[in-house]
Design a protein around this motif. Sequence first.
Motif, PDB file in Angstrom:
ATOM      1  N   GLN A  85       0.868  -1.136  -0.080  1.00  0.00           N
ATOM      2  CA  GLN A  85      -0.052   0.165   0.116  1.00  0.00           C
ATOM      3  C   GLN A  85       0.999   1.092   0.041  1.00  0.00           C
ATOM      4  N   HIS A  86       1.878   1.293   0.810  1.00  0.00           N
ATOM      5  CA  HIS A  86       2.901   2.393   0.693  1.00  0.00           C
ATOM      6  C   HIS A  86       3.559   2.566  -0.524  1.00  0.00           C
ATOM      7  N   GLY A  87       3.807   1.319  -1.098  1.00  0.00           N
ATOM      8  CA  GLY A  87       4.381   1.533  -2.596  1.00  0.00           C
ATOM      9  C   GLY A  87       3.734   2.102  -3.511  1.00  0.00           C
ATOM     10  N   GLU A  88       2.224   1.706  -3.329  1.00  0.00           N
ATOM     11  CA  GLU A  88       1.115   2.505  -4.232  1.00  0.00           C
ATOM     12  C   GLU A  88       1.277   3.944  -4.157  1.00  0.00           C
ATOM     13  N   ARG A  89       1.224   4.232  -2.585  1.00  0.00           N
ATOM     14  CA  ARG A  89       1.149   5.546  -2.224  1.00  0.00           C
ATOM     15  C   ARG A  89       2.332   6.298  -2.792  1.00  0.00           C
ATOM     16  N   PHE A  90       3.654   5.739  -2.414  1.00  0.00           N
ATOM     17  CA  PHE A  90       4.705   6.394  -2.869  1.00  0.00           C
ATOM     18  C   PHE A  90       4.739   6.575  -4.481  1.00  0.00           C
ATOM     19  N   GLY A  91       4.144   5.685  -5.172  1.00  0.00           N
ATOM     20  CA  GLY A  91       3.905   5.997  -6.735  1.00  0.00           C
ATOM     21  C   GLY A  91       3.258   7.174  -6.868  1.00  0.00           C
ATOM     22  N   ARG A  92       2.050   7.384  -6.233  1.00  0.00           N
ATOM     23  CA  ARG A  92       1.136   8.479  -6.471  1.00  0.00           C
ATOM     24  C   ARG A  92       1.805   9.643  -6.020  1.00  0.00           C
ATOM     25  N   ILE A  93       2.551   9.581  -4.737  1.00  0.00           N
ATOM     26  CA  ILE A  93       3.398  10.773  -4.513  1.00  0.00           C
ATOM     27  C   ILE A  93       4.524  11.110  -5.499  1.00  0.00           C
ATOM     28  N   GLU A  94       5.009  10.324  -6.172  1.00  0.00           N
ATOM     29  CA  GLU A  94       6.248  10.391  -7.026  1.00  0.00           C
ATOM     30  C   GLU A  94       5.417  11.269  -8.372  1.00  0.00           C
ATOM     31  N   ARG A  95       4.364  10.924  -8.642  1.00  0.00           N
ATOM     32  CA  ARG A  95       3.552  11.196  -9.771  1.00  0.00           C
ATOM     33  C   ARG A  95       3.067  12.906  -9.422  1.00  0.00           C
ATOM     34  N   ASP A  96       2.659  12.864  -8.144  1.00  0.00           N
ATOM     35  CA  ASP A  96       2.327  14.267  -7.596  1.00  0.00           C
ATOM     36  C   ASP A  96       3.411  15.100  -7.668  1.00  0.00           C
TER      37      ASP A  96
END
Length: 122
Positions: free
Chosen positions: A35-46
């Motif tokens: 879940q954190h990996g997915e969140r990190f992906g979103r944050i990276e995109r953001d």
Amino acid sequence: MSETDSDQGNITIFMMAQLRAMNRKLDLALDTQQQHGERFGRIERDVSEGFGRIERDTSEGFSNLRDDIRSLRRDIHDVKSDIILLENKVLTTQSEILAILHRVGDGGRNLDDPPADPLAGR
């Protein structure tokens, strides 16, 4: 069946239950990490979108630059918090696994009670 066999059977059942519990905890840690990996992906995109906005804003002026930097700082703070939380969960799980392995290595003597002092009767 002797009392020793019964005790060994109880120890085996207890150890299997403990190992299943540890397996569930590892699954939870892996799910959390995913879940954190997915969140990190979103944050990276953001963050990359934020940098794209920053580039556009510099051509238009610096009016929105301050807000983007604040937003980026908040995102970085969130990432740091998530990493610390994940690290704490992983370390806790590792500690629990090591404790179980230590107990198993002691032949099950430390499962419920502390070991008896072998010199106490002398």
